[in-house]
Structure formats: C-alpha cells, structure tokens
Design a protein around this motif. Sequence first.
Motif, mmCIF file in Angstrom:
data_model
loop_
_atom_site.group_PDB
_atom_site.id
_atom_site.type_symbol
_atom_site.label_atom_id
_atom_site.label_comp_id
_atom_site.label_asym_id
_atom_site.label_seq_id
_atom_site.Cartn_x
_atom_site.Cartn_y
_atom_site.Cartn_z
ATOM 1 N N ARG A 222 1.372 74.261 49.464
ATOM 2 C CA ARG A 222 0.659 72.832 48.921
ATOM 3 C C ARG A 222 0.943 71.844 50.275
ATOM 4 N NH1 ARG A 222 4.007 75.314 44.218
ATOM 5 N NH2 ARG A 222 5.568 73.561 45.333
ATOM 6 N N VAL A 223 1.916 71.369 51.002
ATOM 7 C CA VAL A 223 2.371 70.839 51.869
ATOM 8 C C VAL A 223 1.307 70.554 52.631
ATOM 9 C CG1 VAL A 223 3.832 69.788 53.259
ATOM 10 C CG2 VAL A 223 4.516 69.925 51.548
ATOM 11 N N ARG A 225 -1.106 72.016 52.644
ATOM 12 C CA ARG A 225 -3.467 71.338 52.054
ATOM 13 C C ARG A 225 -2.647 70.008 51.938
ATOM 14 N NH1 ARG A 225 -2.261 74.789 47.375
ATOM 15 N NH2 ARG A 225 -3.210 76.732 47.317
ATOM 16 N N ALA A 226 -1.853 69.459 51.255
ATOM 17 C CA ALA A 226 -1.990 68.027 51.651
ATOM 18 C C ALA A 226 -1.897 67.095 52.781
ATOM 19 C CB ALA A 226 -0.327 67.517 50.766
ATOM 20 N N MET A 227 -1.164 68.050 54.090
ATOM 21 C CA MET A 227 -1.289 67.778 55.453
ATOM 22 C C MET A 227 -2.581 67.472 56.010
ATOM 23 S SD MET A 227 1.061 68.970 57.058
ATOM 24 C CE MET A 227 3.647 69.484 56.804
ATOM 25 N N GLN A 228 -3.500 68.611 55.375
ATOM 26 C CA GLN A 228 -5.115 68.735 55.350
ATOM 27 C C GLN A 228 -6.147 67.408 55.160
ATOM 28 O OE1 GLN A 228 -6.390 72.692 54.335
ATOM 29 N NE2 GLN A 228 -8.629 72.402 55.106
ATOM 30 N N ALA A 229 -5.704 67.113 53.758
ATOM 31 C CA ALA A 229 -6.321 66.769 53.100
ATOM 32 C C ALA A 229 -6.031 65.181 53.784
ATOM 33 C CB ALA A 229 -5.555 66.264 51.611
ATOM 34 N N ARG A 230 -5.092 64.957 54.303
ATOM 35 C CA ARG A 230 -4.705 63.780 55.413
ATOM 36 C C ARG A 230 -5.325 63.379 56.981
ATOM 37 N NH1 ARG A 230 0.108 60.439 53.264
ATOM 38 N NH2 ARG A 230 0.615 62.778 52.798
ATOM 39 N N GLY A 231 -6.204 64.929 56.852
ATOM 40 C CA GLY A 231 -6.423 64.930 58.655
ATOM 41 C C GLY A 231 -5.789 66.201 59.263
ATOM 42 N N GLY A 232 -4.741 66.639 58.689
ATOM 43 C CA GLY A 232 -3.734 67.302 59.677
ATOM 44 C C GLY A 232 -4.035 68.732 59.973
ATOM 45 N N ALA A 233 -5.399 68.487 59.935
ATOM 46 C CA ALA A 233 -5.955 70.177 60.498
ATOM 47 C C ALA A 233 -6.653 70.011 62.229
ATOM 48 C CB ALA A 233 -7.397 70.138 59.943
ATOM 49 N N ARG A 234 -6.987 68.259 62.427
ATOM 50 C CA ARG A 234 -7.382 67.270 63.587
ATOM 51 C C ARG A 234 -5.265 67.150 64.039
ATOM 52 N NH1 ARG A 234 -11.547 63.060 61.827
ATOM 53 N NH2 ARG A 234 -12.635 64.792 60.238
ATOM 54 N N PRO A 236 -2.599 66.498 65.660
ATOM 55 C CA PRO A 236 -1.586 64.757 65.446
ATOM 56 C C PRO A 236 -1.574 63.975 66.782
ATOM 57 C CG PRO A 236 -0.167 66.924 66.338
ATOM 58 C CD PRO A 236 -1.751 67.189 66.739
ATOM 59 N N PHE B 90 5.198 63.973 52.999
ATOM 60 C CA PHE B 90 5.510 64.380 53.687
ATOM 61 C C PHE B 90 6.929 64.351 55.303
ATOM 62 C CE2 PHE B 90 1.291 65.646 54.375
ATOM 63 C CZ PHE B 90 0.714 64.753 55.686
ATOM 64 N N TYR B 100 0.043 57.808 57.656
ATOM 65 C CA TYR B 100 -0.690 59.269 57.815
ATOM 66 C C TYR B 100 -2.108 59.561 58.073
ATOM 67 C CZ TYR B 100 -1.014 64.078 58.578
ATOM 68 O OH TYR B 100 -0.884 65.991 59.081
ATOM 69 N N GLN B 104 -5.394 59.856 61.279
ATOM 70 C CA GLN B 104 -5.347 61.069 61.777
ATOM 71 C C GLN B 104 -6.603 60.693 61.745
ATOM 72 O OE1 GLN B 104 -2.396 62.446 62.919
ATOM 73 N NE2 GLN B 104 -3.784 64.650 62.319
ATOM 74 N N LEU B 105 -7.271 60.178 60.684
ATOM 75 C CA LEU B 105 -8.645 59.980 60.140
ATOM 76 C C LEU B 105 -9.597 59.115 61.096
ATOM 77 C CD1 LEU B 105 -8.577 60.972 56.465
ATOM 78 C CD2 LEU B 105 -9.394 62.614 58.389
#
Lengths: 270, 266
Positions: A222-223, A225-234, A236, B90, B100, B104-105
């Motif tokens: 779940r966390v 997903r939360a990272m991904q939702a705010r651009g965590g897939a890009r 750092p 987190f 964050y 990131q964006l």
Amino acid sequence: MTGVVGRSVESITGALRTVFTAEQVASADGLLQRRDPRVAVCSVAGLALAVMITRTIAVTLCFGAVTVILARLSAVPLRRLLARSLAVPLVSAVIVLPQVVVLPGDTLVRAFGLSVTVDGVAYVVLFTLRVGVGVALLSLIVMTTPFSAVVAAMRELHVPVALVWVIAVTYRYLFLFFDELQRLVLARNSRTTGRSSLRGGWRDAKRLVGTFLLRTLDRGERVGRAMQARGGARPPSPYSRSRTVDRGDYALVALAVIAVVGSGVVRWGL
Amino acid sequence: MGPVIEARGLTHAYPDGTTAIQDVTVSIDEGERVAVIGANGSGKSTLQLALGGLVEPTAGTVRYFDETTDAEAVRDRLGVLLQDPDDYLFNTTVREDLEYGPAQLGMSREAATQRVAHVAAELGLDALLDRPPFRLSGGEKQRAAVASVLAFEPDVLLLDEPFGAVDAHYRDRILKLVTDHEGTVVLFTPSLDVVADVADRVIVVGPDGSIAADGSVRDVLTDSTLLQANGLRPPATVTLFEGILDADDVPLTVSDARAYLLDELG
Ligand SMILES: Nc1ncnc2c1ncn2[C@@H]1O[C@H](COP(=O)(O)OP(=O)(O)OP(=O)(O)O)[C@@H](O)[C@H]1O
Ligand SMILES: [Mg+2]
C-alpha cells in the motif's frame, strides 16, 4: 500478549522505532547540521570507508572517538546514537563468532574439546568494532540531516540512480517494518489481560510473527502505491539543500581525507 | 471538454480471488464533480486505485485525458489520495511529505515552497511541519495527507474518504479546498452527508462491485429504494423532508434545509 515475552517485544520495538526517527536532532543546531548536505554525506562516508580499511583495534577505537566527538558537537545524544548502531554489530558478531575456534593461533582457553585462539578472538572483536563504528557514522548522518537532503545530496554527487533508489526505499521500509511491529504489539496488548505463562507467551509470539510478516508485506504494497501516486516511479529527486561550501565544510572534508589516507598508510604502509 | 478519465469494462480481482470491482464503464469529464458512493467493502477504494493506475486491472482499460492509457505519463495531473493516511505519509517529517509530490513530479522549488506554505496554512499544519507524520493524531494525519495531495496541484483529484478523522472545523476547510479546486473532483465516500456539498453527479457502487446507478446528485440522493438496496442511507435532510416535499424540492444539504425552513416560517 502480556508477560515477559510481550513486554520485551514491546520495549524492543519501541526502542527500534525511535531509532529510525531522526526528528528534532536533524533540526537542532550543531556541527553536522550546519554542513552542506553534500559535504556531510561525503565526509561521513569517507570516515566510514576509513574504518572499513582499518585492521587494527587501536585505530578503530580512534575512529570511535572521532564519531563520539562528532556526535557531541552535533547535539546527538550518545544513548540514541548507541541504540541506533548497536543492533547491526551484535548480529554480525554472532555471525563471525565461530571464527574464535576456526582461526589458527595460540590457544586462549579450551572448552568442549575446542580451542579458542587469541587470533580468533581478536578477529571477532575487531570485526564487530569496525561494523559498529561504521554503522554509528552512518546513523550520525541520518540523525543530523533530513533524509530528503541526504537523498538530494547523493543525486548531486552523481551516485548511481539505482543505488540512491535502493537506499531511499530500504530506509523507508525499515521504518515501516518497525512501525507495523509496534502497532501490532499495541493492538494485541490492548486485547489481552492478565498474565500468561512464559510458554503461552512464546506460542503467542510465534503467531504474532506470522501475522506481522503478512501485515508488513501488505502495508509495504500500500505504501508502494502511495509513493507511486506522487511520482515515486520516477528517480528520487528531492529538492536540494546545498549551499556554497564554507571553511567548516572544507575542514570536515579534510578530516575525512586524512582519515582515509591515514588508515591506508597504517594498513599498507607508504 | 473531453473526458479526463475513461474506463471501459474495468474489473479487478485481488490475488486471493476477491473480485472487488466488476465491469465498470465510466467516463469523467473535465471539471466534473463526481461522488462515488457505496457500502463498506463495495469496492470504492479498489475502483479509485484502478482509475488512478495504481493497481493493474484484471480486465478492461483506463484512458487519461483522451491521450494515453499509461497513468505514469500523466502522474503529475492525477491526485490520488489513498484512504489510510498511515500509508500515504511515508516520509520522515510532515514537511518532507508535503514536498515529496512536488519534487518528484517536477514542480519548481519556488512554486513548491509557496504551494506547501499555502496548503499547510489552510489545514493548520504550520506547527507540525517538522514532526514525523506517525506521531500526529488521527485528524492531523488526515489533514497532512490531504495537504500532500493538494501540494502538487493535480488537475484531477481522486480522493478516498478525505474527511475521515477530522473535526468539524477542518472538515469545512477541506470541503472548501475541494470545492474551490479548479479541475475535476472525484470523491469516494460511504457517508452521504457531504456528497451534495461537493458533487453534481453521483455514481453508486453496488455490493458486487459493479455500477448500480450513475445520475445527478438529486436523482440519486432522493431515491431511498436505490440507496437502501445498496446498503446506503439517504442524507438526514432527505429523510427529514421525504414525503413532505416533492423529490425535486427536497433540500440536499443542511444549509438548503435551513434556507427552506426560514423561508417557510416567514
Ligand atoms: N488487498 C486485498 N486483498 C484481498 N481483498 C481485498 C483487498 N483489499 C480489499 N479487498 C476486498 O475487496 C473488496 C472491496 O474493497 P474496497 O477496499 O475497495 O472497499 P470500499 O468500498 O473502499 O470499502 P470502505 O467503505 O470500507 O472503504 C472488499 O470485499 C475487500 O474485503
Ligand atoms: Mg475504501
């Protein structure tokens, strides 16, 4: 889950959880807090490297003293630093412990038909000390610099993105791990009363571990997903806190360079 | 104005076999205010994750802004706020969490600093910025989570129960921030009392995870039979005036009800 097991699990998780929080100390005013994050990361990493090169107990102890001094100058309570950096060396001590009988050398004591050698003991002590001081140095940086500034500094220093990524994710997940453990223990304690036998406590503890692992995996997802939702897939990319490097910064870098060179000279000679 | 999110035949089954949403086809247009309602466990959160591109659908597709099916390509325009703030926050401090998303964006640092200061002030987080998020109270965490999604100024807000643990004062603040949002809003909630304040259109998720109704806020909220069949109860004002006034005149919010009463009483 009450009783001995429950109480110790509770206090251990409580301690570990605080270990992974940097708060207050990072915003306090001190030697390391005032450094440019790039300088702090580089020089502390340099000192850690110097410790890893070392092969003598005396030199390792010197670095230990340097770590303590840096902590004092940075308003880091020694107890917190110790709590934070104790677990890893203790685990590694257990792992290398067999070396006390494996390594050949003069016998120190004989027990159970095995001879404990002087060389073996020295090796284990040195190893544990080195790991301990190394971890303490790394903890020091995390305790004095906001984590996002550490990540930003690593990116500016052109540390490979993949490595920065792994460090950032690992740190967050370690934190999550202890947070989840403490929540679970709290939830269990709130629903159990009275005293249980030691054996009952252990049975409970085993069940707790199972639930805990499942919950951590779930929460991790779940966390994630939360990272991904705010651009965590890009990659750092936190905002940098770098500034122009000052005299104090140069001094710390110089200290780190001297440490690495000195450590190398002691080990390999000139 | 074209659709910002267009889902076709969206189905998601969790690895344990639970089918949480089934064959969902919806299209949400730019600037629309939509509430997605449904009983506990009906599949609202799963639908939110699927629409936000955060779970892989078992079947079906989602298209964004009429240009792509890759949510990551438009991540900066989608503000997906997860239901549980403990999952959403987190970072080591509240400030780092607020920064964050913008960092990131790709928001500029100056813009981010301004925006973070603005949302932090709106949601009363100024004094909490250097605290670790897990040391906050339930309502404070919720406010920090809402602030974190608003911080990067997404075009489309997909908010899962953003009013969770907050007190009346901050509930109104969040409500205002959401209604003032210039883009599209999709609110997922099991409690209908705020729905009419936010939405013009309501989508009902049935107990089997499929769409049971999709209509104007008045049509859906005044249809007690429909709501009850899906494990929901109409808002208090509707229950109060049902049978007394025509469905077309039933006040949907407390302020409308008050205005009506004042008017009637002279
Ligand atoms: N990780 C998961 N694994 C398996 N099943 C899940 C998982 N998450 C949710 N479910 C199940 O999927 C269904 C839909 O869950 P979801 O969280 O989408 O409901 P919801 O409408 O958001 O409910 P609530 O109002 O309580 O938030 C439920 O039956 C739930 O038990
Ligand atoms: Mg939900």
